[in-house]
Scaffold this active site. Structure first.
Site, mmCIF file in Angstrom:
data_model
loop_
_atom_site.group_PDB
_atom_site.id
_atom_site.type_symbol
_atom_site.label_atom_id
_atom_site.label_comp_id
_atom_site.label_asym_id
_atom_site.label_seq_id
_atom_site.Cartn_x
_atom_site.Cartn_y
_atom_site.Cartn_z
ATOM 1 N N CYS B 212 14.250 27.725 -2.820
ATOM 2 C CA CYS B 212 15.721 27.682 -3.051
ATOM 3 C C CYS B 212 16.191 28.317 -1.702
ATOM 4 O O CYS B 212 15.848 29.438 -1.480
ATOM 5 C CB CYS B 212 16.007 28.502 -4.328
ATOM 6 S SG CYS B 212 17.905 29.159 -4.451
ATOM 7 N N CYS B 234 18.036 25.335 -8.806
ATOM 8 C CA CYS B 234 17.295 26.541 -8.901
ATOM 9 C C CYS B 234 17.325 27.153 -10.076
ATOM 10 O O CYS B 234 18.419 27.190 -10.914
ATOM 11 C CB CYS B 234 17.798 27.398 -7.859
ATOM 12 S SG CYS B 234 17.030 29.026 -7.898
ATOM 13 N N CYS B 237 18.818 31.070 -9.671
ATOM 14 C CA CYS B 237 20.290 31.554 -9.418
ATOM 15 C C CYS B 237 21.157 30.303 -9.726
ATOM 16 O O CYS B 237 22.309 30.579 -9.450
ATOM 17 C CB CYS B 237 20.117 31.995 -7.860
ATOM 18 S SG CYS B 237 20.258 30.462 -6.728
ATOM 19 N N ASP B 366 0.834 16.424 20.203
ATOM 20 C CA ASP B 366 -0.158 16.350 19.138
ATOM 21 C C ASP B 366 0.445 15.131 18.412
ATOM 22 O O ASP B 366 1.506 15.069 17.749
ATOM 23 C CB ASP B 366 0.492 17.645 18.504
ATOM 24 C CG ASP B 366 -0.488 17.888 17.052
ATOM 25 O OD1 ASP B 366 -1.393 17.160 16.823
ATOM 26 O OD2 ASP B 366 -0.200 18.942 16.497
#
Ligand SMILES: [Zn+2]
Lengths: 240, 473
Positions: B212, B234, B237, B366
């Site tokens: 979150c 979440c 909260c 990469d």
């Protein structure tokens, strides 16, 4: 035959394609008819570590690594015993650093590691990034291992290295050594990911796991043309 | 004083001339499409040139985020250029300050109705020091292939800091928790998103952050649309998707097109068909329509533009050959590659594919990011004849396909891109998908165009081909 591969904290340690190492181990077992179970070990999915036959630990963001450290600390002794007993472990980059005593960050603060080994890693100016070629110290054929490294930390130790640097930086860019080997535990900075382009190393880990569990001395070979043409391409493009 | 002004304007004209000269040399002599270089030269001579761009645009929109910037910018331009006589934009994806300046050098006017710019996350701060936007659109935050530790969090913090002093409206993707977290700035926020639909999953694929953004707990998801974009909340909260101001709902894929309904807050709705694949394009459409409606354009005209949109420059571009269609889609990061493969698997036509994987600096040196993509989904692709692998790292993508469970006999490796494109274009199939990384896009496109004009001189792209390549051939 059956192997349990423990993928440590796949949700938190998952940088630079390292997931490919687990994919590679799983496939190479399955192609040989060895039954594989991959266990994702994490904070909200704990599983008995001593049931694992092969362990993989990758690297993650700073936040991810801090969370892993405080959680894995509960398993420090068990992990150390498993390594002492010859369980194969592949720890890459952040995972490799985590097994050591501490990480000294850019501000000079000590960030503790699990302390299973007595080495330390120090953050120094500039990241070490690029294709890397080493000569392995495990007696595997071919002699070369290829990968891509990307790390700000420099690791210093007197253990046996995984190999000698041919192209690239390795542990610290100074002593020409790359990685660490103790029993069947391998720490290294090689991403790429490491195992698909180095099937001899993948098979070394699988064989060690089968040897420890079933006393097996040899693995049936596979068709590795694709693996070695990717390996050889790195040699062709980046050898000195 | 007079001297200062004339000195400054001398520097400006000198900068413009130098930039245009470089541009000419690059295009005509070196045959390069690197479009940031002229801007770079001009900025060296006249560092304040971006401020001038700011003054000359009456209204400004900045688009930032990881994926979808170029497509959304192209969509917005397609809509806006039908409504306003002068729009300045960096349509070719050169999204650093020098890229914006190059766009200006290329299309120099005394004033513009709109300046619409895509801005690299890393350049956002630098750009907003000079360009003061009326609207900032944030698409999403994903990991690019050149990820550094904590890159996404850093990008968020940098953009947050740059946004703080600005008097601007934020257009935010409500479905990305990392983007909707900009709500904490308490600017005027407009939220857009795509509701749960038949292509949503419960399965977490590649997710960039499970935490979150408000309190660092684990987020819970009802569904995922694309990466970490979905319905989240979440448990600790209460942080969750903000209510949509604009949204797309009822997505359906039929006859190689997406059909969906666009909803406004007051429940006005409009059915739209979009001729390009992918859930990610639903998000791009949603973002573009949201901006257009927010500035007051009428829904029916905007919808019409979206349906007639034609894409250029290799971000999902179509080429009609006499006997087949060739599509080019840039792939540059794990989420993008995963979504491209997913959308190809909805296409029933007989097909062949070509991956071009390069590891030049602009691609990311990469190539390991291909292992973070869910290439395993390739096995779901129907009616596939052959998959060619090319580019400097052709063997790497072939190996990725092998470990994804794609049968060996389907895969052919040829690291010479000219050869590989020649071969794939000869395939007797209805559609060919070319998936190149960044440095291969322009070259792949050029080769396809050359083949196309070689096949039939009546093709509509012939004129464009001549315009672009007359001198280089
Ligand atoms: Zn929370």
């Amino acid at each position: 035959m059956e192997l349990k591969i423990y993928h440590m904290y796949p949700d938190l340690l998952n940088l630079y394609g390292d997931l490919g190492n687990v994919t590679c181990l799983r496939q190479r077992c399955q192609w040989r008819g060895i039954h594989v179970e991959v266990v994702g070990f994490s904070m909200n999915h704990e599983a008995p570590l001593n049931e694992g036959d092969l362990f993989f630990i990758g690297g993650g963001s700073d936040r991810g690594q801090n969370i892993v450290y405080s959680h894995l600390l509960n398993y420090r002794k068990l992990m150390g015993d498993l390594i002492e007993d010859g369980a194969p472990v592949l720890a890459i980059c952040g995972g490799y650093q985590l097994l050591g005593e501490k990480y000294i960050d850019a501000e000079g603060n000590d960030v503790p590691g699990l302390g299973i080994f007595d080495y330390h890693t120090r953050s120094e100016e500039g990241r070490l990034i690029g294709n890397i070629i080493i000569k392995n110290s495990l007696g595997l054929s071919p002699e070369t291992l290829v990968g891509f490294e990307n790390h700000g930390g420099r690791t210093y130790h007197d253990h046996k290295p995984l190999g000698e640097v041919v192209v690239g930086y390795g542990n610290n860019g100074k002593d020409n050594q790359e990685g660490m080997v103790y029993q069947n535990c391998i720490g290294t900075y090689l991403h790429g990911p490491l195992l698909p382009k180095n099937p001899h190393l993948a098979d070394h880990l699988i064989l060690k796991a089968l040897e420890r569990k079933y006393g097996l001395k040899e693995l049936p070979s596979l068709h590795d043309e694709g693996e070695y043409s990717a390996h050889n391409k790195v040699l062709k493009l980046y050898s000195p | 004083m007079g001297f200062i002004i004339s000195y400054s304007s001398f520097r400006y004209y000198f900068a413009v001339i130098a930039g245009n000269t470089v541009s000419f040399i690059l295009r005509k002599i070196l045959k390069s499409s690197a479009s940031a270089m002229p801007g770079k030269v001009a900025m060296t001579i006249y560092p304040d040139i971006l401020k001038l761009v700011n003054e000359r645009c009456h209204n400004k929109i900045l688009i930032t985020g990881t994926n979808g910037k170029t497509t959304t910018n192209n969509l917005l331009n397609f809509i806006f250029r039908r409504e306003f006589p002068s729009v300045l934009s960096n349509l070719r994806g050169a999204n650093m300050p020098q890229g914006l300046v190059s766009a200006f050098l290329h299309d120099r006017k005394k004033e513009y109705d709109w300046g619409i710019f895509e801005v690299d996350e890393g350049s956002f701060q630098k750009v907003t020091e000079n360009i003061k936007p009326d609207y900032v659109l944030v698409t999403n935050f994903f990991r690019d292939q050149l990820d550094r530790y904590g890159e996404i969090e850093k990008a968020f913090q940098d953009i947050l800091k740059a946004l703080e002093p600005l008097n601007t409206t934020l257009i935010l993707n409500a479905d990305d928790p990392l983007v909707s977290n900009f709500r904490k700035l308490n600017k005027k926020n407009i939220y857009y998103g795509v509701t749960s639909n038949q292509y949503s999953t419960n399965q977490q694929g590649i997710v960039e952050s499970r935490f979150c953004p408000a309190c660092s707990s684990y987020l819970e998801y009802d569904y995922y649309n694309y990466g970490q974009l979905g319905g989240y909340q979440c448990p600790d909260c209460g942080f969750k998707n903000p209510p949509y101001d604009y949204s797309i709902t009822g997505i359906d894929y039929q006859d190689h097109q997406y059909h969906f309904r666009f909803l406004e807050k007051d429940h006005n709705s409009q059915d739209i068909t979009f001729p390009y694949e992918g859930i990610y394009n639903a998000y791009n459409c949603c973002a573009a329509i949201t901006v257009a409606l927010e500035i007051g354009l009428p829904m029916d005209r905007v919808a019409c533009s979206i349906e007639e949109f034609e894409y250029h420059l290799g971000r999902m571009e179509n080429f009609q050959f006499p006997d087949k269609i060739v599509k080019i889609a840039l792939v540059k990061n794990p989420i993008g590659l995963t979504e491209t493969i997913s959308s190809i698997s909805l296409d029933e036509r007989s097909k062949s594919m070509l991956f071009v994987l390069n590891d030049n600096p602009a691609d990311g040196r990469d190539v390991s990011w291909i292992w973070d993509a869910e290439v395993e989904k390739t096995v779901n692709i129907k009616n596939i004849n052959q998959i060619f692998c090319s580019g400097r790292r052709a063997e790497d993508i072939a190996l990725r396909l092998k470990y994804a469970g794609v049968p060996d006999e389907l895969v052919e490796v040829d690291d010479d891109m000219d050869h590989a494109i020649g071969k794939v274009l000869k395939e007797k199939v209805e559609i060919i998908y070319l998936l190149p990384t960044y440095t291969a896009v322009f070259q792949a496109r050029e080769l396809v165009l050359a083949n196309l004009t070689g096949t039939s001189k009546k093709m509509s792209h012939f004129r464009e081909y001549l315009k672009n390549f007359k001198i280089s051939r």
